[in-house]
Design a protein around this motif. Structure first.
Motif, PDB file in Angstrom:
ATOM      1  N   UNK A   1      -3.781  -5.542 -14.341  1.00  0.00           N
ATOM      2  CA  UNK A   1      -4.703  -6.683 -14.312  1.00  0.00           C
ATOM      3  C   UNK A   1      -3.994  -7.996 -14.617  1.00  0.00           C
ATOM      4  N   UNK A   2      -2.878  -7.903 -15.356  1.00  0.00           N
ATOM      5  CA  UNK A   2      -2.101  -9.105 -15.667  1.00  0.00           C
ATOM      6  C   UNK A   2      -1.138  -9.477 -14.546  1.00  0.00           C
ATOM      7  N   UNK A   3      -1.070  -8.639 -13.499  1.00  0.00           N
ATOM      8  CA  UNK A   3      -0.190  -8.917 -12.376  1.00  0.00           C
ATOM      9  C   UNK A   3       1.260  -8.548 -12.600  1.00  0.00           C
ATOM     10  N   UNK A   4       1.544  -7.819 -13.678  1.00  0.00           N
ATOM     11  CA  UNK A   4       2.926  -7.429 -13.960  1.00  0.00           C
ATOM     12  C   UNK A   4       3.355  -6.189 -13.200  1.00  0.00           C
ATOM     13  N   UNK A   5       2.374  -5.420 -12.722  1.00  0.00           N
ATOM     14  CA  UNK A   5       2.627  -4.267 -11.864  1.00  0.00           C
ATOM     15  C   UNK A   5       1.630  -4.303 -10.717  1.00  0.00           C
ATOM     16  N   UNK A   6       2.031  -3.702  -9.589  1.00  0.00           N
ATOM     17  CA  UNK A   6       1.134  -3.633  -8.443  1.00  0.00           C
ATOM     18  C   UNK A   6       0.684  -2.182  -8.249  1.00  0.00           C
ATOM     19  N   UNK A   7      -0.614  -1.967  -8.233  1.00  0.00           N
ATOM     20  CA  UNK A   7      -1.169  -0.619  -8.081  1.00  0.00           C
ATOM     21  C   UNK A   7      -1.382  -0.300  -6.601  1.00  0.00           C
ATOM     22  N   UNK A   8      -0.861   0.864  -6.169  1.00  0.00           N
ATOM     23  CA  UNK A   8      -1.000   1.274  -4.771  1.00  0.00           C
ATOM     24  C   UNK A   8      -2.128   2.281  -4.570  1.00  0.00           C
ATOM     25  N   UNK A   9      -2.304   3.188  -5.518  1.00  0.00           N
ATOM     26  CA  UNK A   9      -3.339   4.215  -5.364  1.00  0.00           C
ATOM     27  C   UNK A   9      -3.559   4.922  -6.688  1.00  0.00           C
ATOM     28  N   UNK A  10      -4.773   5.450  -6.866  1.00  0.00           N
ATOM     29  CA  UNK A  10      -5.073   6.290  -8.026  1.00  0.00           C
ATOM     30  C   UNK A  10      -5.156   7.733  -7.561  1.00  0.00           C
ATOM     31  N   UNK A  11      -4.876   8.649  -8.467  1.00  0.00           N
ATOM     32  CA  UNK A  11      -4.780  10.057  -8.077  1.00  0.00           C
ATOM     33  C   UNK A  11      -6.086  10.831  -8.262  1.00  0.00           C
ATOM     34  N   UNK A  12      -7.149  10.165  -8.689  1.00  0.00           N
ATOM     35  CA  UNK A  12      -8.422  10.847  -8.867  1.00  0.00           C
ATOM     36  C   UNK A  12      -9.124  11.118  -7.550  1.00  0.00           C
ATOM     37  N   UNK A  13     -10.223  11.882  -7.623  1.00  0.00           N
ATOM     38  CA  UNK A  13     -10.993  12.207  -6.419  1.00  0.00           C
ATOM     39  C   UNK A  13     -11.872  11.050  -5.973  1.00  0.00           C
TER      40      UNK A  13
ATOM     41  N   UNK B   1       0.849  -1.191   0.000  1.00  0.00           N
ATOM     42  CA  UNK B   1       0.000   0.000   0.000  1.00  0.00           C
ATOM     43  C   UNK B   1       0.887   1.244   0.000  1.00  0.00           C
ATOM     44  N   UNK B   2       0.268   2.395  -0.181  1.00  0.00           N
ATOM     45  CA  UNK B   2       1.019   3.642  -0.291  1.00  0.00           C
ATOM     46  C   UNK B   2       1.887   3.900   0.936  1.00  0.00           C
ATOM     47  N   UNK B   3       1.361   3.632   2.126  1.00  0.00           N
ATOM     48  CA  UNK B   3       2.114   3.884   3.356  1.00  0.00           C
ATOM     49  C   UNK B   3       3.417   3.082   3.389  1.00  0.00           C
ATOM     50  N   UNK B   4       3.400   1.878   2.799  1.00  0.00           N
ATOM     51  CA  UNK B   4       4.612   1.054   2.764  1.00  0.00           C
ATOM     52  C   UNK B   4       5.686   1.699   1.892  1.00  0.00           C
ATOM     53  N   UNK B   5       5.275   2.200   0.732  1.00  0.00           N
ATOM     54  CA  UNK B   5       6.236   2.846  -0.154  1.00  0.00           C
ATOM     55  C   UNK B   5       6.809   4.104   0.494  1.00  0.00           C
ATOM     56  N   UNK B   6       5.949   4.876   1.128  1.00  0.00           N
ATOM     57  CA  UNK B   6       6.407   6.091   1.806  1.00  0.00           C
ATOM     58  C   UNK B   6       7.404   5.757   2.908  1.00  0.00           C
ATOM     59  N   UNK B   7       7.131   4.694   3.651  1.00  0.00           N
ATOM     60  CA  UNK B   7       8.044   4.277   4.719  1.00  0.00           C
ATOM     61  C   UNK B   7       9.399   3.854   4.160  1.00  0.00           C
TER      62      UNK B   7
ATOM     63  N   UNK C   1     -12.534   6.466  -6.657  1.00  0.00           N
ATOM     64  CA  UNK C   1     -11.991   5.244  -7.238  1.00  0.00           C
ATOM     65  C   UNK C   1     -12.479   5.100  -8.676  1.00  0.00           C
ATOM     66  N   UNK C   2     -11.695   4.379  -9.461  1.00  0.00           N
ATOM     67  CA  UNK C   2     -12.050   4.181 -10.854  1.00  0.00           C
ATOM     68  C   UNK C   2     -12.680   2.813 -11.064  1.00  0.00           C
ATOM     69  N   UNK C   3     -13.672   2.762 -11.952  1.00  0.00           N
ATOM     70  CA  UNK C   3     -14.348   1.495 -12.233  1.00  0.00           C
ATOM     71  C   UNK C   3     -13.394   0.470 -12.839  1.00  0.00           C
ATOM     72  N   UNK C   4     -12.323   0.949 -13.478  1.00  0.00           N
ATOM     73  CA  UNK C   4     -11.360   0.030 -14.077  1.00  0.00           C
ATOM     74  C   UNK C   4     -10.566  -0.738 -13.019  1.00  0.00           C
ATOM     75  N   UNK C   5     -10.367  -0.115 -11.831  1.00  0.00           N
ATOM     76  CA  UNK C   5      -9.627  -0.742 -10.722  1.00  0.00           C
ATOM     77  C   UNK C   5     -10.365  -0.436  -9.413  1.00  0.00           C
ATOM     78  N   UNK C   6     -11.526  -1.011  -9.222  1.00  0.00           N
ATOM     79  CA  UNK C   6     -12.366  -0.627  -8.079  1.00  0.00           C
ATOM     80  C   UNK C   6     -11.762  -0.928  -6.713  1.00  0.00           C
ATOM     81  N   UNK C   7     -10.811  -1.843  -6.640  1.00  0.00           N
ATOM     82  CA  UNK C   7     -10.215  -2.208  -5.351  1.00  0.00           C
ATOM     83  C   UNK C   7      -9.000  -1.358  -4.990  1.00  0.00           C
ATOM     84  N   UNK C   8      -8.587  -0.489  -5.888  1.00  0.00           N
ATOM     85  CA  UNK C   8      -7.418   0.352  -5.625  1.00  0.00           C
ATOM     86  C   UNK C   8      -7.874   1.675  -5.018  1.00  0.00           C
ATOM     87  N   UNK C   9      -7.393   2.019  -3.820  1.00  0.00           N
ATOM     88  CA  UNK C   9      -7.840   3.258  -3.158  1.00  0.00           C
ATOM     89  C   UNK C   9      -7.299   4.512  -3.837  1.00  0.00           C
ATOM     90  N   UNK C  10      -7.885   5.642  -3.508  1.00  0.00           N
ATOM     91  CA  UNK C  10      -7.382   6.926  -3.990  1.00  0.00           C
ATOM     92  C   UNK C  10      -6.221   7.378  -3.114  1.00  0.00           C
TER      93      UNK C  10
END
Length: 323
Positions: free
Chosen positions: A214-226, A138-144, A228-237
């Motif tokens: 979606x293919x698992x080649x990258x891990x998404x931590x957060x989206x920058x929109x106001x 998650x984002x907090x891990x990267x920041x740490x 969540x996006x329907x394309x990645x509903x489980x990824x927090x803002x």
């Protein structure tokens, strides 16, 4: 009545009649929609369905023409100096309209004086993605990780002063971290090296990264929109992850040269409104994580001004200059 008034009115009518006549018959020949980036990029993906729909509604071919280079400024300059008749349009982006004016010491156009905004057609967030080798769920891990070893982590971008570069600079300011920037000559090469583990992270445009996520080649931590996006509903803002100051959306919009007759702008705006309300267009955009958006001309002009103020502050604070 002033004796000069009839002459004045006649002169004004003679001046405006050709413009009015041209606007009434518009369009009566093909329209060129300039994409200021190479084929296959996000702007190109957005432009082609829009051009197809405009062709149907306006009754004339709308031809997508790619004029890439210098972070979009070459294509933007071409449109700025084109005839203001509605036959040469720009698929403008945040880059050349809100960022480049501060990045470049000299620019062959003025984004507030040389253009007539028509409408935004799509908006999408960036998504913070990390290489599979980075131990951050998650984002907090990267920041740490970044705080524990300043400048040891790397983030990729599609070039100095690009949207993903400046979003990363904004993240560093808001999170109080230092990460080493590795610029590439485009988003594609940057994502290739990111998936290969040669760099650690990137604020990628969502349409360019969603398939890799979606293919698992990258891990998404957060989206920058106001939201969540329907394309990645489980990824927090970023806001949900504790950094509301890094809420950034990138837009693509149709822009005409300054001086284009208001009647032509209005006709284009209505055609774009129809296009963005089309279910087929909405579905195509949603598949790549973009949201269709109609924004009237005056509101669009205000967004350009606001984005310019925001990004110029980020650029100046970070001391960034274009390559």
């Amino acid at each position: 009545m002033n004796i000069l008034e009839p002459k004045r009115l006649a002169w004004l009518a003679a001046l405006l009649f050709p413009l009015a006549a041209a606007a009434q018959s518009y369009p009566d020949k093909p329209i060129h929609l300039i994409v200021p980036f190479p084929p296959g990029g996000v702007a190109d993906i957005i432009a082609r369905p829009i051009a197809e729909k405009l062709t149907q509604s306006l009754g004339q071919p709308v031809i997508v023409e790619n004029r890439g280079g210098a972070t979009g400024t070459i294509g933007a300059a071409f449109v700025a100096h084109a005839a203001p008749d509605g036959y040469t349009l720009l698929l403008g982006t945040t880059n050349e309209m809100a960022m480049s004016p501060t990045l470049y010491a000299t620019l062959p156009y003025d984004p507030t004086k040389d253009f007539a905004p028509v409408s935004i057609v799509a908006q999408f967030p960036n998504v913070l993605v990390v290489s599979p080798r980075v131990q951050a769920g998650k984002l907090a891990d990267l920041t740490a990780l970044a705080k524990a070893k300043p400048k040891s982590l790397t983030f990729a971008s599609s070039g100095q002063g690009s949207t993903n570069h400046l979003t990363a600079e904004l993240y560093q300011t808001e999170a109080g971290v230092q990460i080493t920037h590795i610029p590439y000559k485009g988003g594609g090469p940057a994502l290739v090296d990111l998936t290969g583990g040669h760099v650690d992270a990137m604020f990628a445009t969502l349409p360019s990264a969603v398939t890799l996520i979606k293919a698992g080649k990258l891990h998404a931590l957060a989206v920058t929109g106001s939201k969540r996006t329907a394309a990645l509903p489980d990824v927090p803002t970023m806001g949900e992850s504790g950094l509301p100051g890094v809420m950034v959306s990138t837009w693509n919009g149709v822009i005409a040269p300054a001086g284009t007759p208001p009647a032509v702008i209005d006709k284009l705006a209505q055609a774009l409104k129809q296009a963005t309300e089309d279910p087929g267009i909405q579905q195509k955009f949603a598949l790549v994580g973009a949201e269709t958006t109609y924004t009237p001309p005056q509101a669009f002009a205000g967004i350009i001004r606001d984005d310019y103020a925001r990004w110029s502050a980020v650029i100046k604070k970070a001391g960034i200059k274009a390559d």
